[in-house]
Design a protein around this motif. Sequence first.
Motif, PDB file in Angstrom:
ATOM      1  N   GLN A 178     -13.014   9.180 -34.264  1.00 54.53           N
ATOM      2  CA  GLN A 178     -13.671   9.193 -32.961  1.00 54.53           C
ATOM      3  C   GLN A 178     -14.890   8.301 -32.896  1.00 54.53           C
ATOM      4  OE1 GLN A 178     -13.985  13.323 -32.597  1.00 54.53           O
ATOM      5  NE2 GLN A 178     -12.088  13.498 -31.442  1.00 54.53           N
ATOM      6  N   GLU A 181     -19.888   6.446 -30.944  1.00 57.78           N
ATOM      7  CA  GLU A 181     -20.409   5.839 -29.716  1.00 57.78           C
ATOM      8  C   GLU A 181     -20.750   6.883 -28.656  1.00 57.78           C
ATOM      9  OE1 GLU A 181     -18.219   2.669 -27.949  1.00 57.78           O
ATOM     10  OE2 GLU A 181     -19.417   1.199 -29.033  1.00 57.78           O
ATOM     11  N   GLU A 182     -19.868   7.888 -28.512  1.00 55.12           N
ATOM     12  CA  GLU A 182     -20.127   8.885 -27.478  1.00 55.12           C
ATOM     13  C   GLU A 182     -21.414   9.659 -27.767  1.00 55.12           C
ATOM     14  OE1 GLU A 182     -16.336  10.958 -25.897  1.00 55.12           O
ATOM     15  OE2 GLU A 182     -15.693   9.539 -27.413  1.00 55.12           O
ATOM     16  N   ILE A 204     -15.141  17.694 -27.934  1.00 53.42           N
ATOM     17  CA  ILE A 204     -14.145  16.679 -28.287  1.00 53.42           C
ATOM     18  C   ILE A 204     -13.320  17.129 -29.484  1.00 53.42           C
ATOM     19  CG2 ILE A 204     -13.830  14.319 -29.117  1.00 53.42           C
ATOM     20  CD1 ILE A 204     -16.298  13.545 -27.507  1.00 53.42           C
TER      21      ILE A 204
ATOM     22  N   ARG B  46     -29.084  -3.160 -30.453  1.00 53.49           N
ATOM     23  CA  ARG B  46     -29.132  -1.765 -30.901  1.00 53.49           C
ATOM     24  C   ARG B  46     -30.529  -1.387 -31.384  1.00 53.49           C
ATOM     25  NH1 ARG B  46     -24.464   1.030 -31.893  1.00 53.49           N
ATOM     26  NH2 ARG B  46     -25.343   2.006 -33.724  1.00 53.49           N
ATOM     27  N   PHE B  80     -22.043   0.691 -23.557  1.00 52.34           N
ATOM     28  CA  PHE B  80     -21.373   0.348 -24.809  1.00 52.34           C
ATOM     29  C   PHE B  80     -20.167  -0.549 -24.562  1.00 52.34           C
ATOM     30  CE2 PHE B  80     -23.838   4.027 -25.642  1.00 52.34           C
ATOM     31  CZ  PHE B  80     -24.231   3.911 -26.958  1.00 52.34           C
ATOM     32  N   TYR B  83     -17.343   1.361 -23.686  1.00 57.98           N
ATOM     33  CA  TYR B  83     -17.789   2.264 -22.630  1.00 57.98           C
ATOM     34  C   TYR B  83     -18.311   3.600 -23.129  1.00 57.98           C
ATOM     35  CZ  TYR B  83     -14.369  -1.039 -20.862  1.00 57.98           C
ATOM     36  OH  TYR B  83     -13.640  -2.157 -20.667  1.00 57.98           O
ATOM     37  N   ALA B  84     -17.633   4.182 -24.173  1.00 58.96           N
ATOM     38  CA  ALA B  84     -18.087   5.462 -24.726  1.00 58.96           C
ATOM     39  C   ALA B  84     -18.273   6.528 -23.651  1.00 58.96           C
ATOM     40  CB  ALA B  84     -19.392   5.278 -25.521  1.00 58.96           C
ATOM     41  N   LEU B  85     -17.391   6.561 -22.677  1.00 59.70           N
ATOM     42  CA  LEU B  85     -17.443   7.643 -21.694  1.00 59.70           C
ATOM     43  C   LEU B  85     -17.049   8.945 -22.386  1.00 59.70           C
ATOM     44  CD1 LEU B  85     -15.789   5.916 -18.609  1.00 59.70           C
ATOM     45  CD2 LEU B  85     -18.210   6.382 -18.983  1.00 59.70           C
ATOM     46  N   PHE B  86     -17.620  10.056 -21.923  1.00 53.50           N
ATOM     47  CA  PHE B  86     -17.269  11.345 -22.518  1.00 53.50           C
ATOM     48  C   PHE B  86     -15.872  11.717 -22.032  1.00 53.50           C
ATOM     49  CE2 PHE B  86     -21.990  11.659 -21.780  1.00 53.50           C
ATOM     50  CZ  PHE B  86     -22.309  11.244 -23.060  1.00 53.50           C
ATOM     51  N   ARG B  87     -14.930  11.725 -22.957  1.00 53.67           N
ATOM     52  CA  ARG B  87     -13.530  11.839 -22.553  1.00 53.67           C
ATOM     53  C   ARG B  87     -13.174  13.207 -22.003  1.00 53.67           C
ATOM     54  NH1 ARG B  87     -11.535  10.880 -28.603  1.00 53.67           N
ATOM     55  NH2 ARG B  87     -13.632  10.105 -28.820  1.00 53.67           N
ATOM     56  N   HIS B  88     -14.004  14.226 -22.333  1.00 55.68           N
ATOM     57  CA  HIS B  88     -13.678  15.580 -21.884  1.00 55.68           C
ATOM     58  C   HIS B  88     -14.380  15.937 -20.586  1.00 55.68           C
ATOM     59  CE1 HIS B  88     -17.328  15.664 -24.189  1.00 55.68           C
ATOM     60  NE2 HIS B  88     -17.642  16.832 -23.668  1.00 55.68           N
ATOM     61  N   ARG B 149     -23.541   5.727 -15.243  1.00 55.13           N
ATOM     62  CA  ARG B 149     -24.060   6.784 -16.107  1.00 55.13           C
ATOM     63  C   ARG B 149     -25.396   6.353 -16.718  1.00 55.13           C
ATOM     64  NH1 ARG B 149     -20.819   8.507 -21.442  1.00 55.13           N
ATOM     65  NH2 ARG B 149     -21.469   6.415 -22.011  1.00 55.13           N
TER      66      ARG B 149
END
Lengths: 285, 347
Positions: A178, A181-182, A204, B46, B80, B83-88, B149
């Motif tokens: 995973q 990054e998130e 997640i 970064r 990012f 994108y690193a969007l929160f998938r949940h 975001r």
Amino acid sequence: MSIAKLNNQATLCRRISTCESSGVTLLLITVALSYLVLFLGLPLLAVFVEAFSKGWALYWAALQEPDAWSAIQLTLIAAAISVPANLVFGVAAAWAIAKFEFKGKSLLITLIDLPFAVSPVVSGLVFVLLFGAQGWFGPWLQAHDIKLIFAVPGIVLATIFVTFPFIARELIPLMQAQGKEEEEAAVSLGASGWQTFHRVTLPIIAPGVVAAALFAFAVSFDQFVISYFLAPPGVSTLPVEIYAAIRKGFTPEVNAVSAALVTLAIKSLVEWQARRSGEPLHGAH
Amino acid sequence: MSITIENLNKSFGAYKALDNINLEVNSGELLALLGPSGCGKTSLLRIIGGMELADTGKLLFHGEDVRQRDARERNVGFVFQHYALFRHMTVFENVAFGLRVKPKKERHSEAEIKRRVHELLSLVQLDFLHDRYPAQLSGGQRQRIALARALAVEPKILLLDEPFGALDAQVRKELRRWLRRLHDELHITSIFVTHDQEEALEVADRVVVMNKGRIEQVGTPDEVYAAPATPFVYQFIGNVNLFHSRDHAPWTEHHGDAVAYVRPHDIDISVLPQDDTALPVEVKLVRAIGSVVRVEVAADDSSELIEIELSRERFDAAPLANGDRVFIRPRQFRVFETGEQHEFSAT
């Protein structure tokens, strides 16, 4: 699907080098299946057929035998304590290993695997050496009237020890895949460490955590050697109970208890597999 | 908010990712960090964002040292690369995240959060997607949600890592213009990382060209293209022909072992020698590409092709064909001594 379409697929298939002819496919499937049936299917079938050979009523009666029942209870207690304990440790360890760089990381990974490599007899011995009457903590435990070894807590401890690699091992590759990054996104948006963990990381990995817990649950039923080593007289876990009973002869109880054990294991493995291959709870598809 | 970077260094083990970086980012400008992969541009981004720590050097936001502040406290929006969007979480919850994790006393009411999120989603023109999950969006949509975001926490600085890297050409172009317009509206100090020179030149106010952990040149898009400071910049931005003093001395004369750098559109072609420094060549290939005609020629004693670009009018005035023997002469070129940054320019 129409014949034409099938034929189309067949021609398409032949052009791809990874496709095999139907003869080879059939052969491979037959070999794999017969192997599975011979070494897994048949033994399992035997257990269930024998367990129910005298009918449901006797099966239930056998399970309600005091010895069998107490063994089931003890096994479930050990699992119920060891799985949550290892869950906390496993998630923490997997998080640390997958998301951070620190000194001694490879040492930690090796240590987690230790229970895989060490013989259960030696593990049992370690507990006796530590907590036994002559062990390091033995006199202190006796002085405070705490009984660990050859008592229920000993079995729980041993179960924790033997099953603790399973959850961490299951979660490390998942969390590594995973990436971070998130989490970095969450922190840059102002989330604290705890907020990042419980709002982003944990949701997640949740399906993976449940899967890992089920797997550890299945494994924890089956700690014969260490339970045999540490169980007090007259108390035992399911595998030990079965072993003891077999020595007296193949009674229906043995078969019944075995069947119960196998059922529990299969049930948790099926659930584990379903969750493991499953998609995250929401969204992704 | 302005950013000042002084003598910044960063190593990963034996690898020097950033080598004594000095950079001043003006308040409200849109700056591009441009360079090949591995040049240290993402590391620099970064470090500014607080995801990485510099080994030595100073980092100031509006004159204030921020090295001790972690990413959480820097008030920097980070977009990012993937994108690193929160998938949940739904699109709405993704954008609301930064507002929801604020400490209790700073947190807005639920109604206010709702209002702000919808405002941001309208800004990126995706309000209709508010209840979708990231996996249900296209790449370009994800990118815009990631931006919304990041903007939700009202950052003073916006950092974008290869913002268009994972998109296809058409969407890329659209998003580029859109980002430029958005920046003109919001005026947040923004830095974006890219390896695409066209992207940097088209979108940024100023471009920082980086190579091997160092800054090669800082300037407006026009400056870095028209007046490259180093051989690297010459080659990385736009096409260039190299004339080594060993092969053709007249243009690099008096400079020892040196190379003349000439842009393809800075070369004149003539049937007769323009002067005694002109190079006799043979036309190898003529190709018309849109509004320009590209001519490839080779010197008599060399197989190396020299690329020349002519406008269509210029070409039509004096057409060329394969095999023609002509003379070329640079209108404008720059000489760099080999191994040295020393420069000499002639017109």
